[in-house]
Write an enzyme that holds these catalytic residues in place. Sequence first.
Site, mmCIF file in Angstrom:
data_model
loop_
_atom_site.group_PDB
_atom_site.id
_atom_site.type_symbol
_atom_site.label_atom_id
_atom_site.label_comp_id
_atom_site.label_asym_id
_atom_site.label_seq_id
_atom_site.Cartn_x
_atom_site.Cartn_y
_atom_site.Cartn_z
ATOM 1 N N LYS A 1 0.856 -1.340 0.034
ATOM 2 C CA LYS A 1 0.139 -0.013 -0.109
ATOM 3 C C LYS A 1 1.115 1.207 -0.151
ATOM 4 C CE LYS A 1 -3.354 2.807 0.834
ATOM 5 N NZ LYS A 1 -2.618 4.095 1.271
ATOM 6 N N GLU B 1 6.213 0.141 13.281
ATOM 7 C CA GLU B 1 7.287 1.050 13.450
ATOM 8 C C GLU B 1 6.451 2.382 13.421
ATOM 9 O OE1 GLU B 1 9.456 3.769 13.224
ATOM 10 O OE2 GLU B 1 10.223 2.962 11.494
ATOM 11 N N CYS C 1 10.398 9.943 12.087
ATOM 12 C CA CYS C 1 10.267 9.295 13.410
ATOM 13 C C CYS C 1 11.201 9.247 14.315
ATOM 14 C CB CYS C 1 9.418 7.876 13.289
ATOM 15 S SG CYS C 1 10.453 6.605 12.349
ATOM 16 N N GLU D 1 4.561 14.073 19.308
ATOM 17 C CA GLU D 1 5.396 14.313 17.960
ATOM 18 C C GLU D 1 5.023 15.280 16.868
ATOM 19 O OE1 GLU D 1 7.246 10.779 14.938
ATOM 20 O OE2 GLU D 1 5.145 10.768 15.294
#
Length: 487
Positions: free
Chosen positions: A181, A256, A292, A391
């Site tokens: 995807k 993750e 990240c 974040e």
Amino acid sequence: MANADVNPADHQWRLLIGGELRDPRTGRCYETQNPSTEELLAEVPDAGTADVDAAVNAASVAQESWRRLAVRDRARAVRAVADVLADNLEEFARLDAADSGCPISAMRNDVQWAIDLIELFCDWAIELKGQTVPASAENLHYTVLEPYGVVARIVPFNHPIFFAAGKIAAPLIAGNTVVLKAPDQTPLSALRLGELLREVLPAGVVNVISGVGGVAGAALVSHPRVRRIAFIGSEQTGRRIQQTAAEAGVKHVTLELGGKNAMIVRPDADPDEVAAGAVQGMNFIGSQGQSCGSTSRLLVHESLEGPVLERIRAAVEDIRLGDPLDPETQMGPLVSRPQYERVLAYIEAARADGATVLTGGGPVARFSRGWYVEPTVLTNVSPAAPIAREEVFGPVLTVLPWREEKEAIELANSVDYGLTASIWTNDLRAAHRLAREVEAGYVWLNGSSRHFWGMPFGGMKASGVGREEDLEELRSFTQVKSVHVLL
């Protein structure tokens, strides 16, 4: 075959399903924008449930013969994917620079990193082996590793071709087939990869779909023939995937996810090295902080705060912002308008909470178009403020001074995330002590940002489940079968 000079808007983008390039059964496409100009970049297939079902069915059929190949033969076939990347490196780099806004120099590195990772997993193919176990004196007991079948790989926007190409190698070598995807915001290189893989892999072994709004992703995660799911992206989406997968069946899901990573600086560290490491660790250059693993919280001892911030400010203000396709550009725009608005909202909220902008803090004034945000450093931040705990996924570094080491550890571990950490000190014992105490899955001592292939990458707490970039990633796409031979 398209070349590096083709305008993505002129290209007919299609899904790869069962070895064929297809228009979506929905009949729908969606538009992607060029982040540096805000203009139409391409019209991309918007896959629906029927397209996902067709892709999974094609992968399921192909897996019957793919799994029966010798593992070294599968590895030999997957090496051809690395060759495709090498032969088309410039095209993929240009597609990703135009699609993501990341500088082309960084995108060239991404293509090479994908090649390196593919070759590493191919080298490890023969390690997909079981064990013999002396479970009884008179019989033979052994284990074998078998594939799951169809694997869903859902990848993020920030390193498009690296994730699209590099993350299919392990499941394929393990004997699975893949439905990939593509990321909503940056689908072009994944779709182009699908076109080129038709020439080197059997039909249905890799299928590539794109779609916006979560429909295709949810259909893929909930599909009954998909028993193994690997996702890279935000914590919120990762949790939705866990929920959707659990409601649909018993599935092996690895994640993750995000990070709010700490860089701890002890008073004995060198200010020049720390400043360079902080700028590198924040990933201002190359991905605009959209990573990240970025060490977005600088936890610096109060005695070094002044000298370190002086050097960081100078380095950040020297970063060259510009057109992602210009080889001199170090930092481009953010990937999309929603991401741009989100980052600016975090900065404004931080100001409202009392933070001081050391440098940056807003849109780049000299660009009339494009989603450019200045590389930003914030001081006088409360550890309880959202900017210090959530974040941002943008070019924003938050500075938090400390006095006692216990305080630094508490600050580092006070957030929900635990992906990476960076520790700067010339005290060997302190370095290892802090590495033991921080709640993070990937720790640098006197370094930041770099990945080392073969070392397990992944997080603790809300930063995910599972590890990648190592031998265990390869093995994670297999199931253990125990066999007992009664003699």
